[in-house]
Scaffold this motif. Structure first.
Motif, short mmCIF file in Angstrom:
data_model
loop_
_atom_site.label_atom_id
_atom_site.label_comp_id
_atom_site.label_asym_id
_atom_site.label_seq_id
_atom_site.Cartn_x
_atom_site.Cartn_y
_atom_site.Cartn_z
N MET A 1 4.11 12.44 9.30
CA MET A 1 3.40 11.37 8.60
C MET A 1 1.95 11.29 9.11
N THR A 2 0.99 11.24 8.16
CA THR A 2 -0.41 11.14 8.58
C THR A 2 -0.76 9.67 8.87
N LEU A 3 -1.92 9.46 9.49
CA LEU A 3 -2.37 8.08 9.75
C LEU A 3 -2.52 7.33 8.44
N ALA A 4 -3.05 8.03 7.41
CA ALA A 4 -3.25 7.39 6.11
C ALA A 4 -1.92 6.93 5.52
N GLU A 5 -0.90 7.79 5.67
CA GLU A 5 0.43 7.43 5.12
C GLU A 5 1.04 6.24 5.89
N ALA A 6 0.89 6.29 7.21
CA ALA A 6 1.43 5.19 8.03
C ALA A 6 0.74 3.88 7.66
N LEU A 7 -0.56 3.96 7.46
CA LEU A 7 -1.36 2.78 7.10
C LEU A 7 -0.89 2.21 5.76
N HIS A 8 -0.69 3.11 4.81
CA HIS A 8 -0.26 2.69 3.48
C HIS A 8 1.12 2.03 3.54
N GLU A 9 2.01 2.65 4.30
CA GLU A 9 3.37 2.11 4.39
C GLU A 9 3.37 0.72 5.04
N ALA A 10 2.59 0.59 6.10
CA ALA A 10 2.54 -0.71 6.80
C ALA A 10 1.93 -1.78 5.89
N ALA A 11 0.85 -1.41 5.19
CA ALA A 11 0.19 -2.39 4.30
C ALA A 11 1.16 -2.84 3.21
N THR A 12 1.98 -1.92 2.72
CA THR A 12 2.95 -2.26 1.67
C THR A 12 4.00 -3.25 2.22
N ARG A 13 4.48 -2.99 3.45
CA ARG A 13 5.47 -3.91 4.05
C ARG A 13 4.86 -5.30 4.25
N LEU A 14 3.62 -5.33 4.71
CA LEU A 14 2.97 -6.63 4.97
C LEU A 14 2.73 -7.37 3.65
N LEU A 15 2.34 -6.61 2.63
CA LEU A 15 2.11 -7.22 1.30
C LEU A 15 3.39 -7.85 0.77
N LYS A 16 4.48 -7.10 0.88
CA LYS A 16 5.79 -7.59 0.37
C LYS A 16 6.22 -8.85 1.12
N ALA A 17 5.81 -8.96 2.38
CA ALA A 17 6.21 -10.14 3.18
C ALA A 17 5.26 -11.32 2.95
N GLY A 18 4.25 -11.11 2.09
CA GLY A 18 3.33 -12.21 1.76
C GLY A 18 2.27 -12.47 2.81
N ILE A 19 1.99 -11.48 3.67
CA ILE A 19 0.93 -11.64 4.69
C ILE A 19 -0.43 -11.43 4.00
N ASP A 20 -1.38 -12.34 4.27
CA ASP A 20 -2.72 -12.21 3.67
C ASP A 20 -3.43 -10.96 4.20
N ASP A 21 -4.33 -10.41 3.40
CA ASP A 21 -5.13 -9.24 3.78
C ASP A 21 -4.28 -8.11 4.39
N PRO A 22 -3.23 -7.68 3.70
CA PRO A 22 -2.30 -6.71 4.31
C PRO A 22 -2.95 -5.40 4.74
N ARG A 23 -3.89 -4.92 3.96
CA ARG A 23 -4.51 -3.63 4.29
C ARG A 23 -5.34 -3.75 5.58
N LEU A 24 -6.11 -4.85 5.67
CA LEU A 24 -6.93 -5.08 6.86
C LEU A 24 -6.05 -5.28 8.10
N GLU A 25 -4.99 -6.06 7.92
CA GLU A 25 -4.07 -6.32 9.05
C GLU A 25 -3.43 -5.01 9.51
N ALA A 26 -3.00 -4.18 8.53
CA ALA A 26 -2.36 -2.91 8.88
C ALA A 26 -3.34 -2.02 9.65
N GLU A 27 -4.60 -2.08 9.24
CA GLU A 27 -5.63 -1.25 9.88
C GLU A 27 -5.91 -1.72 11.31
N VAL A 28 -6.02 -3.05 11.50
CA VAL A 28 -6.30 -3.59 12.84
C VAL A 28 -5.18 -3.21 13.80
#
Ligand SMILES: C[S@@+](CC[C@H](N)C(=O)[O-])C[C@H]1O[C@@H](n2cnc3c(N)ncnc32)[C@H](O)[C@@H]1O
Length: 287
Positions: free
Chosen positions: A1-28
């Motif tokens: 798994m690349t960093l980009a893929e891991a980032l995408h997967e994490a952002a998707t999980r955070l989005l589904k859980a209703g966390i605000d700014d999922p992409r930014l949170e996943a990146e931090v």
């Protein structure tokens, strides 16, 4: 798994859980797992993520999914352009508190050369963000940072050391101004101001992770600030200023309380960037 893929997967999980700014949170969180800055992360997005780092990253994302605040997970947060250590011992610094620091610095600079040694107190110092920011920007300031929590005071000391201002700040345990003697040119306070009922409906990320004693303040939310105003009569120097952060709907009540204790002072409320009443300002006349 690349960093980009891991980032995408994490952002998707955070989005589904209703966390605000999922992409930014996943990146931090990914930057924290890898120990890299933003630039390096983006330069390495197509690289593979080592298995042990993948497990670490997943564990960080799981904590966020449980609504633990990101600042506690990564252990730090920026405030007034400085990086502060954070822990559940103290409230996470909020951007609206920058108005208090900004107002204090403006007030001191507006006094020009009249104040060589500035005596200041930060009441309810928590992680020490107010005391440390003031000491960093005002080298003439001697600050007493005071709080009822030993753990918060220890975190404040750590932040003062990290910013090389420990010699300007004394951390003292005690309630409000009760245990202090003498008068101060500047009294700054970000005390708890959430009414009990509002506290019960705060988001779980706040209620279950940040210290209740840093937030909750009786039926109306103004009890601690009003008690401090009463005590400040014996502690605010002539020609001094008291600054107290409060909730958007507490301005009028606090102006009235301040007028009762300081009938000849210049009293106003400053608004935050959202246009909401946020900061009580009491300036006493010079002798
Ligand atoms: C809203 S937090 C603010 C922390 C920090 N000043 C900031 O701006 O991030 C309020 C702080 O006041 C402290 N506190 C609560 N009651 C207090 C009291 N009676 N006297 C002094 N500090 C108190 C809490 O422990 C907490 O650290």
């Amino acid at each position: 798994m690349t960093l980009a893929e891991a980032l995408h997967e994490a952002a998707t999980r955070l989005l589904k859980a209703g966390i605000d700014d999922p992409r930014l949170e996943a990146e931090v969180l990914l930057r924290h797992a890898l120990g890299v800055d933003r630039e390096e992360l983006f330069a390495r997005l197509q690289e593979p993520l080592a298995l042990e780092l993948q497990a670490l990253y997943e564990a960080l994302v799981d904590r966020r999914l449980e609504h633990e605040p990101t600042a506690y997970i990564i252990g730090h947060k920026e405030f007034f352009g400085l990086d502060f250590a954070c822990s559940p011992a103290a409230l996470i610094p909020r951007p609206e508190t920058e108005l208090l620091v900004e107002t204090a610095i403006e007030w001191v600079r507006g006094r020009g050369s009249r104040v060589k040694d500035l005596r200041a107190v930060d009441v309810g110092s928590g992680s020490g963000v107010i005391a440390v920011s003031l000491a960093t920007h005002l080298p003439q300031a001697r600050v007493i940072a005071t709080d009822i929590s030993d753990k918060a005071l220890a975190l404040g000391r750590r932040n003062a050391l990290a910013h090389c201002v420990a010699s300007q700040i004394e951390f003292v345990r005690g309630s409000l101004l009760e245990h202090l003697s003498g008068r101060f040119d500047l009294i700054a306070a970000n005390l708890p101001y959430i009414p009990s009922q509002t506290y019960n409906s705060l988001p779980p990320g706040i209620r279950e992770h940040e210290p209740e004693a840093a937030l909750r303040a009786g039926r109306r939310g103004t009890a601690l600030i009003e008690a401090m105003l009463a005590q400040a009569v014996d502690h605010l120097a002539p020609g001094g200023v008291l600054l107290a952060e409060h909730a958007w709907n507490q301005g009028r009540r606090l102006r009235e309380a301040a007028t009762g204790h300081f009938p000849t002072a210049d009293i106003e409320t400053r608004r935050d960037l959202a246009g909401l009443e946020r900061l009580l300002v009491v300036r006493t006349a010079r002798d």
